[in-house]
Design a protein around this motif. Structure first.
Motif, short mmCIF file in Angstrom:
data_model
loop_
_atom_site.label_atom_id
_atom_site.label_comp_id
_atom_site.label_asym_id
_atom_site.label_seq_id
_atom_site.Cartn_x
_atom_site.Cartn_y
_atom_site.Cartn_z
N ARG A 110 15.01 42.97 16.40
CA ARG A 110 14.48 43.61 15.04
C ARG A 110 12.91 43.98 15.16
N GLU A 111 12.64 45.27 14.96
CA GLU A 111 11.11 45.55 15.02
C GLU A 111 10.49 45.20 13.58
N VAL A 112 9.48 44.75 13.87
CA VAL A 112 8.45 44.43 12.69
C VAL A 112 7.38 45.57 12.42
N ARG A 113 7.32 46.34 11.48
CA ARG A 113 6.75 47.46 11.36
C ARG A 113 5.58 47.26 10.35
N GLY A 114 4.50 47.73 10.62
CA GLY A 114 3.16 47.82 9.44
C GLY A 114 2.74 49.13 9.22
N CYS A 115 2.11 49.22 8.01
CA CYS A 115 1.59 50.24 7.75
C CYS A 115 -0.05 50.26 8.23
N ALA A 116 -0.56 51.52 8.07
CA ALA A 116 -2.05 51.77 8.88
C ALA A 116 -2.99 50.81 8.22
N ASP A 117 -2.90 50.27 7.14
CA ASP A 117 -3.91 49.42 6.65
C ASP A 117 -3.67 47.92 7.36
N CYS A 118 -2.27 47.67 7.56
CA CYS A 118 -2.16 46.37 8.23
C CYS A 118 -2.41 46.42 9.77
N VAL A 119 -2.12 47.60 10.34
CA VAL A 119 -2.46 47.80 11.72
C VAL A 119 -4.08 47.72 11.90
N ILE A 120 -4.87 48.23 11.14
CA ILE A 120 -6.17 48.14 11.18
C ILE A 120 -6.53 46.78 11.11
N ALA A 121 -5.99 45.73 10.02
CA ALA A 121 -6.53 44.63 9.78
C ALA A 121 -6.06 43.62 11.07
N MET A 122 -4.77 43.89 11.59
CA MET A 122 -4.57 43.08 12.76
C MET A 122 -5.40 43.70 14.02
N GLU A 123 -5.90 44.87 14.30
CA GLU A 123 -6.82 45.17 15.01
C GLU A 123 -8.14 44.34 14.92
N ASP A 124 -8.55 44.29 13.76
CA ASP A 124 -9.76 43.57 13.43
C ASP A 124 -9.64 42.23 13.91
N ILE A 125 -8.70 41.30 13.64
CA ILE A 125 -8.42 39.93 13.86
C ILE A 125 -8.47 40.19 15.50
N ARG A 126 -7.75 40.96 16.09
CA ARG A 126 -7.64 40.83 17.74
C ARG A 126 -9.36 41.20 18.06
N ARG A 127 -10.01 42.12 17.68
CA ARG A 127 -11.35 42.34 17.99
C ARG A 127 -12.20 40.96 17.95
N GLU A 128 -12.11 40.27 16.76
CA GLU A 128 -12.89 39.31 16.71
C GLU A 128 -12.41 38.15 17.44
N ASP A 129 -11.29 37.93 17.56
CA ASP A 129 -10.69 36.75 18.49
C ASP A 129 -11.29 37.09 20.02
N ALA A 130 -11.39 38.47 20.45
CA ALA A 130 -11.90 38.81 21.90
C ALA A 130 -13.39 38.40 21.98
N ALA A 131 -14.17 38.89 20.82
CA ALA A 131 -15.63 38.54 20.86
C ALA A 131 -15.74 37.09 21.03
N ARG A 132 -14.90 36.04 20.32
CA ARG A 132 -14.95 34.84 19.96
C ARG A 132 -14.91 34.18 21.36
N THR A 133 -13.84 34.58 22.13
CA THR A 133 -13.25 34.15 23.39
C THR A 133 -13.89 34.56 24.55
N GLY A 134 -14.68 35.93 24.51
CA GLY A 134 -15.36 36.21 25.65
C GLY A 134 -14.08 37.06 26.64
N VAL A 135 -13.32 37.62 25.77
CA VAL A 135 -12.29 38.47 26.77
C VAL A 135 -12.58 40.04 26.33
N GLU A 136 -12.29 41.10 26.82
CA GLU A 136 -12.46 42.40 26.58
C GLU A 136 -11.50 42.96 25.63
N TYR A 137 -12.05 43.35 24.30
CA TYR A 137 -11.13 44.03 23.35
C TYR A 137 -10.61 45.28 23.60
N GLU A 138 -9.25 45.54 23.56
CA GLU A 138 -8.61 46.83 24.01
C GLU A 138 -7.81 47.37 22.92
N PRO A 139 -8.24 48.07 22.18
CA PRO A 139 -7.34 48.69 20.87
C PRO A 139 -5.81 49.17 21.24
#
Length: 79
Positions: free
Chosen positions: A42-71
């Motif tokens: 089953r697919e889990v689907r998110g609205c635009a606000d949730c996708v952006i929130a999840m992207e923000d988390i990914r970007r912060e994690d990448a900065a913290r761990t020193g890996v390149e963030y790719e949106p």
């Protein structure tokens, strides 16, 4: 990248957001997949606000761990 550029990286279809079901059917993108025991995949689907929130988390994690963030990769399996 700005918000719209990030959202443009996703494929959008009408659906129900996993965090905001009360919104009803809205444009959503796949943000994950679950595998219920007796129901295949089953697919889990998110609205635009949730996708952006999840992207923000990914970007912060990448900065913290020193890996390149790719949106545009929310919902993909980690390499």
């Amino acid at each position: 990248m700005n918000r719209q550029q990030i959202l443009d990286l996703y494929e959008w279809e009408p659906g129900i957001c996993f965090r905001h079901p009360a919104k009803g059917e809205v444009p959503t993108a796949v943000v994950g997949v679950v595998h219920p025991i007796e129901d295949g995949e089953r697919e889990v689907r998110g609205c635009a606000d949730c996708v952006i929130a999840m992207e923000d988390i990914r970007r912060e994690d990448a900065a913290r761990t020193g890996v390149e963030y790719e949106p545009g990769r929310v919902g993909e399996k980690a390499g």
